[in-house]
Design a protein around this motif. Sequence first.
Motif, PDB file in Angstrom:
ATOM      1  N   ARG A   1     -38.626  21.016 -14.888  1.00 24.63           N
ATOM      2  CA  ARG A   1     -38.652  22.476 -14.974  1.00 24.63           C
ATOM      3  C   ARG A   1     -40.052  23.039 -15.157  1.00 24.63           C
ATOM      4  O   ARG A   1     -40.280  24.213 -14.949  1.00 24.63           O
ATOM      5  N   HIS A   2     -40.989  22.206 -15.596  1.00 23.53           N
ATOM      6  CA  HIS A   2     -42.346  22.722 -15.796  1.00 23.53           C
ATOM      7  C   HIS A   2     -43.145  22.529 -14.499  1.00 23.53           C
ATOM      8  O   HIS A   2     -43.126  21.431 -13.923  1.00 23.53           O
ATOM      9  N   PRO A   3     -43.846  23.557 -14.032  1.00 25.03           N
ATOM     10  CA  PRO A   3     -44.598  23.405 -12.794  1.00 25.03           C
ATOM     11  C   PRO A   3     -45.581  22.227 -12.811  1.00 25.03           C
ATOM     12  O   PRO A   3     -45.825  21.611 -11.777  1.00 25.03           O
ATOM     13  N   TYR A   4     -46.123  21.888 -13.968  1.00 27.60           N
ATOM     14  CA  TYR A   4     -47.027  20.736 -14.026  1.00 27.60           C
ATOM     15  C   TYR A   4     -46.251  19.440 -13.739  1.00 27.60           C
ATOM     16  O   TYR A   4     -46.692  18.602 -12.948  1.00 27.60           O
TER      17      TYR A   4
ATOM     18  N   ARG B   1     -48.761  37.204 -17.873  1.00 26.61           N
ATOM     19  CA  ARG B   1     -48.711  36.773 -19.282  1.00 26.61           C
ATOM     20  C   ARG B   1     -49.115  35.316 -19.468  1.00 26.61           C
ATOM     21  O   ARG B   1     -49.498  34.892 -20.556  1.00 26.61           O
ATOM     22  N   CYS B   2     -49.060  34.505 -18.396  1.00 24.75           N
ATOM     23  CA  CYS B   2     -49.472  33.093 -18.509  1.00 24.75           C
ATOM     24  C   CYS B   2     -50.939  33.004 -18.922  1.00 24.75           C
ATOM     25  O   CYS B   2     -51.352  32.013 -19.532  1.00 24.75           O
ATOM     26  N   ARG B   3     -51.723  34.034 -18.564  1.00 21.72           N
ATOM     27  CA  ARG B   3     -53.175  33.969 -18.817  1.00 21.72           C
ATOM     28  C   ARG B   3     -53.517  34.292 -20.264  1.00 21.72           C
ATOM     29  O   ARG B   3     -54.612  34.002 -20.721  1.00 21.72           O
TER      30      ARG B   3
ATOM     31  N   ALA C   1     -42.223  24.063 -22.039  1.00 16.97           N
ATOM     32  CA  ALA C   1     -43.020  25.208 -22.479  1.00 16.97           C
ATOM     33  C   ALA C   1     -43.593  25.888 -21.238  1.00 16.97           C
ATOM     34  O   ALA C   1     -44.663  25.515 -20.750  1.00 16.97           O
ATOM     35  N   CYS C   2     -42.820  26.840 -20.716  1.00 17.30           N
ATOM     36  CA  CYS C   2     -43.275  27.602 -19.543  1.00 17.30           C
ATOM     37  C   CYS C   2     -42.598  28.963 -19.604  1.00 17.30           C
ATOM     38  O   CYS C   2     -41.396  29.040 -19.875  1.00 17.30           O
ATOM     39  N   HIS C   3     -43.353  30.033 -19.342  1.00 16.81           N
ATOM     40  CA  HIS C   3     -42.766  31.374 -19.395  1.00 16.81           C
ATOM     41  C   HIS C   3     -41.626  31.541 -18.396  1.00 16.81           C
ATOM     42  O   HIS C   3     -40.731  32.351 -18.606  1.00 16.81           O
ATOM     43  N   LEU C   4     -41.674  30.800 -17.311  1.00 23.63           N
ATOM     44  CA  LEU C   4     -40.672  31.006 -16.263  1.00 23.63           C
ATOM     45  C   LEU C   4     -39.494  30.037 -16.339  1.00 23.63           C
ATOM     46  O   LEU C   4     -38.584  30.098 -15.530  1.00 23.63           O
ATOM     47  N   ALA C   5     -39.540  29.111 -17.300  1.00 19.02           N
ATOM     48  CA  ALA C   5     -38.417  28.162 -17.434  1.00 19.02           C
ATOM     49  C   ALA C   5     -37.342  28.822 -18.278  1.00 19.02           C
ATOM     50  O   ALA C   5     -37.547  29.046 -19.464  1.00 19.02           O
TER      51      ALA C   5
ATOM     52  N   GLY D   1     -53.855  31.212 -23.199  1.00 14.87           N
ATOM     53  CA  GLY D   1     -52.478  31.299 -22.703  1.00 14.87           C
ATOM     54  C   GLY D   1     -51.933  29.922 -22.372  1.00 14.87           C
ATOM     55  O   GLY D   1     -52.161  28.957 -23.099  1.00 14.87           O
ATOM     56  N   CYS D   2     -51.238  29.832 -21.256  1.00 14.00           N
ATOM     57  CA  CYS D   2     -50.752  28.524 -20.805  1.00 14.00           C
ATOM     58  C   CYS D   2     -51.940  27.758 -20.250  1.00 14.00           C
ATOM     59  O   CYS D   2     -52.614  28.218 -19.323  1.00 14.00           O
ATOM     60  N   ARG D   3     -52.165  26.564 -20.761  1.00 12.07           N
ATOM     61  CA  ARG D   3     -53.363  25.810 -20.339  1.00 12.07           C
ATOM     62  C   ARG D   3     -53.299  25.373 -18.878  1.00 12.07           C
ATOM     63  O   ARG D   3     -54.306  25.014 -18.300  1.00 12.07           O
ATOM     64  N   PHE D   4     -52.111  25.411 -18.318  1.00 14.94           N
ATOM     65  CA  PHE D   4     -51.974  24.987 -16.923  1.00 14.94           C
ATOM     66  C   PHE D   4     -52.227  26.160 -15.965  1.00 14.94           C
ATOM     67  O   PHE D   4     -52.291  25.955 -14.754  1.00 14.94           O
ATOM     68  N   HIS D   5     -52.425  27.377 -16.492  1.00 21.45           N
ATOM     69  CA  HIS D   5     -52.399  28.540 -15.585  1.00 21.45           C
ATOM     70  C   HIS D   5     -53.450  28.511 -14.468  1.00 21.45           C
ATOM     71  O   HIS D   5     -53.160  28.927 -13.345  1.00 21.45           O
ATOM     72  N   PRO D   6     -54.681  27.965 -14.707  1.00 16.69           N
ATOM     73  CA  PRO D   6     -55.634  27.965 -13.590  1.00 16.69           C
ATOM     74  C   PRO D   6     -55.191  27.105 -12.397  1.00 16.69           C
ATOM     75  O   PRO D   6     -55.706  27.255 -11.299  1.00 16.69           O
ATOM     76  N   ARG D   7     -54.227  26.201 -12.624  1.00 11.87           N
ATOM     77  CA  ARG D   7     -53.803  25.294 -11.537  1.00 11.87           C
ATOM     78  C   ARG D   7     -52.374  25.586 -11.077  1.00 11.87           C
ATOM     79  O   ARG D   7     -51.850  24.899 -10.208  1.00 11.87           O
ATOM     80  N   CYS D   8     -51.730  26.573 -11.687  1.00 10.64           N
ATOM     81  CA  CYS D   8     -50.299  26.760 -11.463  1.00 10.64           C
ATOM     82  C   CYS D   8     -50.044  27.704 -10.287  1.00 10.64           C
ATOM     83  O   CYS D   8     -50.585  28.812 -10.248  1.00 10.64           O
ATOM     84  N   GLY D   9     -49.173  27.272  -9.375  1.00  7.79           N
ATOM     85  CA  GLY D   9     -48.842  28.102  -8.216  1.00  7.79           C
ATOM     86  C   GLY D   9     -47.885  29.227  -8.549  1.00  7.79           C
ATOM     87  O   GLY D   9     -47.625  30.095  -7.719  1.00  7.79           O
ATOM     88  N   ARG D  10     -47.328  29.234  -9.767  1.00 10.59           N
ATOM     89  CA  ARG D  10     -46.338  30.272 -10.113  1.00 10.59           C
ATOM     90  C   ARG D  10     -46.850  31.207 -11.205  1.00 10.59           C
ATOM     91  O   ARG D  10     -46.072  31.933 -11.820  1.00 10.59           O
ATOM     92  N   VAL D  11     -48.157  31.163 -11.430  1.00 14.64           N
ATOM     93  CA  VAL D  11     -48.740  31.923 -12.554  1.00 14.64           C
ATOM     94  C   VAL D  11     -48.403  33.423 -12.474  1.00 14.64           C
ATOM     95  O   VAL D  11     -48.388  34.014 -11.392  1.00 14.64           O
TER      96      VAL D  11
ATOM     97  N   ASN E   1     -49.442  31.881 -24.937  1.00 15.60           N
ATOM     98  CA  ASN E   1     -49.030  30.484 -24.917  1.00 15.60           C
ATOM     99  C   ASN E   1     -47.508  30.427 -24.807  1.00 15.60           C
ATOM    100  O   ASN E   1     -46.816  30.994 -25.648  1.00 15.60           O
ATOM    101  N   PRO E   2     -46.935  29.805 -23.793  1.00 13.77           N
ATOM    102  CA  PRO E   2     -45.479  29.822 -23.660  1.00 13.77           C
ATOM    103  C   PRO E   2     -44.784  29.101 -24.810  1.00 13.77           C
ATOM    104  O   PRO E   2     -45.264  28.057 -25.263  1.00 13.77           O
ATOM    105  N   ALA E   3     -43.670  29.665 -25.255  1.00 15.93           N
ATOM    106  CA  ALA E   3     -42.910  29.041 -26.342  1.00 15.93           C
ATOM    107  C   ALA E   3     -42.172  27.824 -25.802  1.00 15.93           C
ATOM    108  O   ALA E   3     -41.946  27.698 -24.600  1.00 15.93           O
TER     109      ALA E   3
HETATM  110 FE1  SF4 Z   1     -47.235  28.173 -14.711  1.00 15.82          FE
HETATM  111 FE2  SF4 Z   1     -47.065  30.287 -16.280  1.00 15.82          FE
HETATM  112 FE3  SF4 Z   1     -45.303  28.314 -16.535  1.00 15.82          FE
HETATM  113 FE4  SF4 Z   1     -47.817  27.976 -17.300  1.00 15.82          FE
HETATM  114  S1  SF4 Z   1     -46.338  29.374 -18.194  1.00 15.82           S
HETATM  115  S2  SF4 Z   1     -46.614  26.558 -16.138  1.00 15.82           S
HETATM  116  S3  SF4 Z   1     -48.918  29.151 -15.766  1.00 15.82           S
HETATM  117  S4  SF4 Z   1     -45.573  29.647 -14.765  1.00 15.82           S
END
Ligand code: SF4
Length: 319
Positions: free
Chosen positions: A246-249, A296-298, A314-318, A283-293, A301-303
């Motif tokens: 479920r996490h884009p990473y 708020r990801c920037r 831990a992803c805002h979109l999960a 924010g989310c540490r993966f945001h610079p590499r995430c295709g779904r950013v 920090n996602p709960a």
């Molecule tokens: Fe991508 Fe945002 Fe989820 Fe981080 S919180 S993994 S940047 S969608």
Amino acid sequence: MAEPILSIRDFSVDYVTERGLVRAVDGVTLDVEPAEILGIAGESGSGKSTLAQALMRILPPPAVISGGQVLFEGRDLLALPEDDLREVRWKRIAMVFQSAMDALNPVTTVGEQIEETLHAHGAVSADAARARALELLEMVGIPSASIDAYAHQLSGGMRQRVCIAMALALHPSLLILDEPTTALDVIVEREILEQIRALQRRLGFAVMFITHDLARMLQFSDRVAIFYAARLVELAPADALRRAARHPYTQGLLRSFPSVHGGGTELQSIPGAPPSLETPPAGCRFHPRCGRVVDRCRTQNPAWRTLAPSHAAACHLAE
Ligand code: SF4
Ligand code: ATP
């Protein structure tokens, strides 16, 4: 459900550097259940080894434990006096590193080294120690004739098997494997991991298995924890992760490993590189590499969200 054998709560570890503190493990909360294989995966530098060594309190300065709790079989390892902790290490928690096989003593036989371990942790007769050493070597697939061999007379795979035998000598309830087979060829690696799994099923110890190889991890583990830039980002049973990460990473990692990918679509590596932990992104540490950013990801920090009974990320979109 049985109590976890190891409960890590909001655990943080820093390295003290000239430029300030580098947080290598950031607020990690994670359980290891009895008799399970928990895999810990993540790119190089994500904090996997720091976590394993810090929870056993064997990580030397400049590392410092900055917060949290580590309960093992009901005891707080971070508060335990050093003498009591020494009893826990090796007797209850054993560890095998990638470089363990190079640390075998060159001037005593492998049998003598196992026997020394047994003598050091309890009064055993010479005959009993010899018999147990033979039993342990046989358990890890080493012929009894090799009990009198020196480390340099054994292959890398055999030496690593000796280290596993030593780790199991005192019946630990948790075995931590930190890239134990990375230096070995793939066939030897598979044989050793299969042997550990068979022993784990037979003897009932739990395993924390650390690697950056997600394919190997999914084959070998019951559950998998994915780390990114010092944080835990997804935790799920291995089959759930393979089918429905479920996490884009994690999804990106799965797409980038040939043997988990399964064909059908092209292999894709994750664009960019993991951040430096000296200056991690907000924010989310993966945001610079995430295709779904999203915005708020920037900044946020996602709960940690529970998505199914044993699946969390831990992803805002999960959702
Ligand atoms: Fe991508 Fe945002 Fe989820 Fe981080 S919180 S993994 S940047 S969608
Ligand atoms: P690998 O798979 O390469 O072993 P890892 O996920 O186990 O990587 P760690 O070795 O735990 O990662 O390192 C985590 C981070 O801690 C590194 O990215 C680095 O920023 C920092 N770090 C590690 N050792 C030190 C040190 N001695 N001094 C300063 N920072 C360190």
